[in-house]
Design an enzyme around this catalytic site. Sequence first.
Site, PDB file in Angstrom:
ATOM      1  CE  LYS A  90      -4.295  -2.012   1.521  1.00  0.00           C
ATOM      2  NZ  LYS A  90      -3.861  -3.427   1.563  1.00  0.00           N
TER       3      LYS A  90
HETATM    4  C1  LIG Z   1      -4.439  -4.521   0.893  1.00  0.00           C
HETATM    5  C2  LIG Z   1      -3.628  -5.769   0.745  1.00  0.00           C
HETATM    6  C3  LIG Z   1      -3.955  -6.766  -0.192  1.00  0.00           C
HETATM    7  C4  LIG Z   1      -5.190  -6.693  -1.071  1.00  0.00           C
HETATM    8  O1  LIG Z   1      -5.147  -5.676  -2.014  1.00  0.00           O
HETATM    9  P1  LIG Z   1      -6.513  -5.139  -2.680  1.00  0.00           P
HETATM   10  O2  LIG Z   1      -6.107  -3.949  -3.448  1.00  0.00           O
HETATM   11  O3  LIG Z   1      -7.419  -4.805  -1.523  1.00  0.00           O
HETATM   12  O4  LIG Z   1      -7.049  -6.239  -3.526  1.00  0.00           O
HETATM   13  C5  LIG Z   1      -3.137  -7.881  -0.275  1.00  0.00           C
HETATM   14  N1  LIG Z   1      -2.064  -8.023   0.527  1.00  0.00           N
HETATM   15  C6  LIG Z   1      -1.712  -7.086   1.428  1.00  0.00           C
HETATM   16  C7  LIG Z   1      -0.538  -7.325   2.296  1.00  0.00           C
HETATM   17  C8  LIG Z   1      -2.475  -5.916   1.563  1.00  0.00           C
HETATM   18  O5  LIG Z   1      -2.140  -5.005   2.479  1.00  0.00           O
END
Ligand SMILES: *Cc1c(COP(=O)(O)O)cnc(C)c1O
Length: 497
Positions: free
Chosen positions: A117
Amino acid sequence: MSSTSYRSTRSSAADSHSFEEVVLKGLASDGGLFIPSKIPKLPANFVEEWKDLSFTDLAFNILRLYIEESEISNDELKSLIERSYSTFRHEDVTPIEKINDDLYLLELFHGPTYAFKDVALQFVGNLFEFFLQRKNANLPEEQKDKLTVVGATSGDTGSAAIYGLRGKKDVSVFILYPTGRISPIQEAQMTSVPDSNVHTLSVKGTFDDCQDIVKKIFSDVEFNKKFHIGAVNSINWARILAQQTYYFYSYFQLLKKQPDAKVRFVVPSGNFGDILAGYYAKEMGLPADKLIIATNENDILDRFLKTGEYAKSADVKATLSPAMDILISSNFERLLWYLVRNQVKDDLKAGEILSQWFEDLKTKGSFKVSDEIIASATKDFDSDRVEDAEIISTITETYQKYNKYVLDPHTAVGVKVSNDNIAKDSEKFTYISLSTAHPAKFADAVNKALSTIEGYSFDDDVLPQELKELSGKQLRIKLIDQADVEVVKSTIEELLK
Ligand SMILES: *Cc1c(COP(=O)(O)O)cnc(C)c1O
C-alpha cells in the site's frame, strides 16, 4: 497530452470531474466510484521507448496520460513522483525476484511500512498536500482548507496511511485501532511516528467498533463541515493510478531476462484495487495474457467469475491473510462498469445498470450478471481461492525448495495459485506473482510454517534491522477507554487545537 475527465460508475447523466476533485472527494456523491470513461492508449512504440526507463520516469509517462497538464504541470508531477518514491529502500522501487523459470515475485514491500500500500499512499499523501497548499496559498490562516483524515485499522493497513500523510501540511490523520488486538510490531510502527499531524487512537473495543465510529464520524454533517473529514481508503482513484506503474516496470524487467516471455500476473486480492491497476495497464496496451485473481477464503470474486453471481457472504472469515478479509470488493464496481459499457456501448446506460445492481446488493445481498458479461470478464481474468492450510504449506515448501525465500501469507496465496496454474498449463507462460507484504509483518503465520525447520530463526532470517529497532522507540499511545463516537470526536477536536 491527455484529455481525461472522470465520471461516476453510477451516473446515468452527463458527468465530468477533474482529477483534483476525484482525488479530494474519493467517493462520488451518488455513491459510485470515479473512473476515466476513456482509458488512454499507449504510444505504438512504447516498449522501445519505455523499457529502459527508471521507475519514476516510467511513472511519469503513465500518470501523465491520466492527468491534464492544466491541473498538474510536468515539473510538478515529476517532483511529486520523485518525492513519493525516494522513501523506498530499493533502487528499483519494485524489483522482481526470480523463484524459478516459470515464476517471478514482484516485491512491492520496499516502502516505509513494508507493505504494497506504500506504493500508492506515498503518492496520495503528496498529492493531498499539493492540492491543499495550492488552494490555500493566498488565504489567511482561518480560511484555509484543512483536511482531517480519519480511518480504522485492524493492524496491517493503518501504518501505510500514516506514513503517507506524516508531516504533510494542512492535513491531519487520525487512525483508530482496537486496544490489544493488533500485533506489537504493528502498534509500534504506527505509534512511534513523531510528526505532530499524526494521531493514533487505541480504542477499547473491537475492530468493528472502530469502523462503526469512523462511519458515524463520516455521516456527521456538522462535524464534517467543521473539520473537513477525508479518507484515504482503497477506492481513491489516485491509488489505482499509482499502482499501474509496477505492472509495466515488472514487465520490462522480465523482458530483460526472458525477451519472448508470455506474461501472466497473479494478484492476492481483497478490495480489488491492486489487480484493477493491472486491468488498466492491460487495457492501455500492456501485453499481459491474463490477470489472475487469487483470493483467500473470503472468495466473493472467485465465486463471481465461476457463477456470475455477486453475492455477499453472511460473515467475514478471519484468515491468515487478514488484509484480504473482506465481504465485498469495493473496487470491483469499476471493472463491472467497463464490462457493461463495452456491451451496451453507452456510458449513461452503463451507469443506470450499475446503479440498479448495487441497489440490489444493498437490499438483497446479491445481483447476477449475464453469461456475456462473464465471458468478457474471463477474457482478461481468471481466479482461484486458497485456504489457510495451503498458505502454510506454500510458505514451508517455498522456503525449502527456493533457497530459504520467506513468503508473507498474502503473497503465499498468489504463489499457490501460480504454482497450480504452472502445473496445469499446456502452453508456456511466465508468471509474475505480486508480493504484497514483507513476511516480518505477519510473524504468526510465518512462524507457524517455518518454526519447526532446523536452523530457522525469525529474528535472524526474517526481521529487518529497522523493525528490530522499533522496540526501543518512544511510543505515543492515546487510550480511548470507551468505544464511543462522542468520546472520539471530542478527542479529535482537542488534539486538533
Ligand atoms: C491490501 C492488501 C492486499 C489486497 O489488495 P486489494 O487492493 O485490496 O485487492 C493484499 N495483501 C496485502 C498485504 C495488503 O495489504
